[in-house]
Design an enzyme around this catalytic site. Sequence first.
Site, PDB file in Angstrom:
ATOM      1  N   SER A 108       0.851  -1.182   0.000  1.00 38.50           N
ATOM      2  CA  SER A 108       0.000   0.000   0.000  1.00 38.50           C
ATOM      3  C   SER A 108       0.889   1.236   0.000  1.00 38.50           C
ATOM      4  O   SER A 108       1.702   1.417   0.917  1.00 38.50           O
ATOM      5  CB  SER A 108      -0.903   0.010   1.238  1.00 38.50           C
ATOM      6  OG  SER A 108      -1.664   1.192   1.261  1.00 38.50           O
TER       7      SER A 108
ATOM      8  N   LYS B  80      -1.180  -1.120  -4.210  1.00 40.14           N
ATOM      9  CA  LYS B  80      -2.350  -0.297  -3.828  1.00 40.14           C
ATOM     10  C   LYS B  80      -1.922   1.155  -3.824  1.00 40.14           C
ATOM     11  O   LYS B  80      -0.941   1.519  -3.177  1.00 40.14           O
ATOM     12  CB  LYS B  80      -2.866  -0.738  -2.465  1.00 40.14           C
ATOM     13  CG  LYS B  80      -3.904   0.184  -1.829  1.00 40.14           C
ATOM     14  CD  LYS B  80      -4.659  -0.575  -0.757  1.00 40.14           C
ATOM     15  CE  LYS B  80      -4.699   0.183   0.553  1.00 40.14           C
ATOM     16  NZ  LYS B  80      -5.502  -0.541   1.579  1.00 40.14           N
TER      17      LYS B  80
ATOM     18  N   LYS C 239      -3.122   5.078  -3.134  1.00 45.00           N
ATOM     19  CA  LYS C 239      -4.094   5.943  -2.464  1.00 45.00           C
ATOM     20  C   LYS C 239      -4.512   7.040  -3.432  1.00 45.00           C
ATOM     21  O   LYS C 239      -3.645   7.608  -4.129  1.00 45.00           O
ATOM     22  CB  LYS C 239      -3.451   6.593  -1.233  1.00 45.00           C
ATOM     23  CG  LYS C 239      -3.097   5.616  -0.141  1.00 45.00           C
ATOM     24  CD  LYS C 239      -4.326   5.109   0.503  1.00 45.00           C
ATOM     25  CE  LYS C 239      -4.001   4.069   1.535  1.00 45.00           C
ATOM     26  NZ  LYS C 239      -5.233   3.614   2.180  1.00 45.00           N
TER      27      LYS C 239
ATOM     28  N   ASP D 142      -7.239   2.997  -3.490  1.00 48.43           N
ATOM     29  CA  ASP D 142      -7.937   3.101  -2.200  1.00 48.43           C
ATOM     30  C   ASP D 142      -8.285   4.558  -1.981  1.00 48.43           C
ATOM     31  O   ASP D 142      -7.401   5.402  -1.903  1.00 48.43           O
ATOM     32  CB  ASP D 142      -7.065   2.586  -1.060  1.00 48.43           C
ATOM     33  CG  ASP D 142      -7.820   2.598   0.280  1.00 48.43           C
ATOM     34  OD1 ASP D 142      -7.231   2.163   1.296  1.00 48.43           O
ATOM     35  OD2 ASP D 142      -8.975   3.038   0.320  1.00 48.43           O
TER      36      ASP D 142
ATOM     37  N   GLU E  45     -11.135   0.670  -3.635  1.00 45.31           N
ATOM     38  CA  GLU E  45     -11.417   0.398  -2.214  1.00 45.31           C
ATOM     39  C   GLU E  45     -12.061   1.602  -1.558  1.00 45.31           C
ATOM     40  O   GLU E  45     -11.583   2.742  -1.697  1.00 45.31           O
ATOM     41  CB  GLU E  45     -10.120   0.056  -1.489  1.00 45.31           C
ATOM     42  CG  GLU E  45     -10.274  -0.343  -0.050  1.00 45.31           C
ATOM     43  CD  GLU E  45      -8.927  -0.624   0.628  1.00 45.31           C
ATOM     44  OE1 GLU E  45      -7.915  -0.797  -0.086  1.00 45.31           O
ATOM     45  OE2 GLU E  45      -8.890  -0.651   1.869  1.00 45.31           O
TER      46      GLU E  45
ATOM     47  N   ASP F 111     -13.847  -1.515   2.988  1.00 46.25           N
ATOM     48  CA  ASP F 111     -12.907  -1.573   4.114  1.00 46.25           C
ATOM     49  C   ASP F 111     -13.632  -0.983   5.329  1.00 46.25           C
ATOM     50  O   ASP F 111     -14.289  -1.701   6.072  1.00 46.25           O
ATOM     51  CB  ASP F 111     -11.646  -0.796   3.721  1.00 46.25           C
ATOM     52  CG  ASP F 111     -10.667  -0.570   4.871  1.00 46.25           C
ATOM     53  OD1 ASP F 111      -9.605  -0.007   4.608  1.00 46.25           O
ATOM     54  OD2 ASP F 111     -10.958  -0.946   6.024  1.00 46.25           O
TER      55      ASP F 111
ATOM     56  N   LYS G 181      -9.949  -6.377   8.137  1.00 46.38           N
ATOM     57  CA  LYS G 181      -8.976  -5.967   9.150  1.00 46.38           C
ATOM     58  C   LYS G 181      -9.465  -6.496  10.491  1.00 46.38           C
ATOM     59  O   LYS G 181     -10.579  -6.184  10.924  1.00 46.38           O
ATOM     60  CB  LYS G 181      -8.845  -4.446   9.203  1.00 46.38           C
ATOM     61  CG  LYS G 181      -8.256  -3.864   7.911  1.00 46.38           C
ATOM     62  CD  LYS G 181      -8.138  -2.362   7.972  1.00 46.38           C
ATOM     63  CE  LYS G 181      -7.502  -1.812   6.706  1.00 46.38           C
ATOM     64  NZ  LYS G 181      -7.439  -0.325   6.706  1.00 46.38           N
TER      65      LYS G 181
ATOM     66  N   GLY H 204      -4.199  -3.823   6.162  1.00 45.63           N
ATOM     67  CA  GLY H 204      -3.200  -3.492   7.171  1.00 45.63           C
ATOM     68  C   GLY H 204      -3.516  -2.160   7.820  1.00 45.63           C
ATOM     69  O   GLY H 204      -4.216  -1.323   7.249  1.00 45.63           O
TER      70      GLY H 204
HETATM   71  O1  LIG Z   1      -0.561  -1.423   6.737  1.00 45.57           O
HETATM   72  C1  LIG Z   1      -0.470  -1.164   5.521  1.00 45.57           C
HETATM   73  O2  LIG Z   1       0.559  -1.265   4.871  1.00 45.57           O
HETATM   74  C2  LIG Z   1      -1.698  -0.602   4.824  1.00 45.57           C
HETATM   75  C3  LIG Z   1      -2.004   0.745   5.367  1.00 45.57           C
HETATM   76  C4  LIG Z   1      -3.211   1.317   4.709  1.00 45.57           C
HETATM   77  O3  LIG Z   1      -3.353   1.260   3.505  1.00 45.57           O
HETATM   78  C5  LIG Z   1      -4.184   1.943   5.546  1.00 45.57           C
HETATM   79  C6  LIG Z   1      -3.991   2.008   6.885  1.00 45.57           C
HETATM   80  C7  LIG Z   1      -4.902   2.699   7.710  1.00 45.57           C
HETATM   81  C8  LIG Z   1      -5.920   3.381   7.165  1.00 45.57           C
HETATM   82  C9  LIG Z   1      -5.885   3.667   5.759  1.00 45.57           C
HETATM   83  O4  LIG Z   1      -5.079   4.771   5.551  1.00 45.57           O
HETATM   84  C10 LIG Z   1      -5.331   2.556   4.890  1.00 45.57           C
HETATM   85  C11 LIG Z   1      -6.451   1.634   4.477  1.00 45.57           C
HETATM   86  O5  LIG Z   1      -7.554   2.164   4.314  1.00 45.57           O
HETATM   87  O6  LIG Z   1      -6.272   0.440   4.231  1.00 45.57           O
HETATM   88 MG   LIG Z   2      -8.563   1.005   3.007  1.00 45.30          MG
END
Ligand SMILES: O=C(O)CCC(=O)C1=CC=C[C@@H](O)[C@@H]1C(=O)O
Ligand SMILES: [Mg+2]
Length: 370
Positions: A136, A162, A164, A189, A214, A239, A263, A291
């Site tokens: 990500s 992934k 953002k 995402d 996402e 999510d 999660k 994550g």
């Molecule tokens: O832990 C990782 O590598 C993924 C982190 C990640 O994408 C996210 C972590 C926490 C909140 C969000 O910003 C995002 C998610 O939405 O999945």
């Molecule tokens: Mg997410």
Amino acid sequence: MQLDSVTVRRVSMEMLTPFTTSFGTQTHRDLLIVEASDGEGSTGYGECVAMAEPLYSEEATGTCALALQEYILPRLAGAEISHPREISELLAPIKRNNMAKAAIEGAVWDLWASREGISLAKALGGSKDRVDVGLSIGIKPTDAELVETVGAAVDAGYKRIKIKIAPGRDLEMLREVRREFPDTVIMADANSAYTLNDIELFQAMDELNLLMVEQPLAHDDIVDHRHLQAAISTPVCLDESIHSYDDARQALELESCRIINLKIGRVGGLAESLKIEQLCRESGIELWCGGMLETGIGRAHNVAIASLAGFNLPGDTAPSSRYWAEDIIEPEVVMTEGQIEVPTTAGRGYAVKTELLEQLTTSQFTVPMR
Ligand SMILES: O=C(O)CCC(=O)C1=CC=C[C@@H](O)[C@@H]1C(=O)O
Ligand SMILES: [Mg+2]
């Protein structure tokens, strides 16, 4: 078994790389590590994955610490536990507070598996020896920097990238990445940064062959996502909207998504995660493990749950070195050819570096459980 005591440590860890999403930039993780002891020499560890502020969900590190100390742990004091599934039943009267509940529930699963002499993955019913790993990537200041980061991730062997997105950093940015990487498995995402007024934007993204988009819409929405999914060919992945098995069931019934990012903390723990995995597996819905920028303790739990058959897409379970100069576990979580080996030793499969954990602890409390 009975718990003898539970220690909750508030830990501050500096991230190797700042992580930017549509709701802000993180340079540190302020999180809770929960240690459950049976008083007979065995311990289990869990991680509370809430953010420092309630920006991802209504929970924050401080609210979780209070919930654990004041409401959650006292409910488990003196309980005779024959199987860790019972923890979520004992905590069911407490509404939501999912990440706080998941932290102690995960610690008890780890403790129980350690006492049984089986891996956490085996205790959960996992069947895979290795899990596929995705990366990500946070929002980068420029498209050029993003393209460079994607290139490094592809070279590192990640099975899925992934990206953002947020208003103003979305379609054109993704088009640039797709031009540079025509065959790479890419997803977006949005972290709830859009509304149904943006349907045409997501229809335009259909040309990009994204694996999924996402959480495009509101963090607690299922109905609007139904309308968006009906209007686009790219699979919607939920999510933030999925807080429980029932949310997942309703999202599938309404056809609001075709993929779920699970999660453990967001849904309240491993027992609830198992129910969602079974639902998705039996419904033919694709599932992957998300994550929350965890330490190696939360990462160990993520790898264990991702070893179940229903998790059929790469997760956000990158190795320790993606996040930390030094993780609080040993050995660290490592990735080989885009996969992480599922530990077979008892419990979570990684030792906790207790001295480093102590150094990183900013405050702590212990609750006697007998
Ligand atoms: O832990 C990782 O590598 C993924 C982190 C990640 O994408 C996210 C972590 C926490 C909140 C969000 O910003 C995002 C998610 O939405 O999945
Ligand atoms: Mg997410």
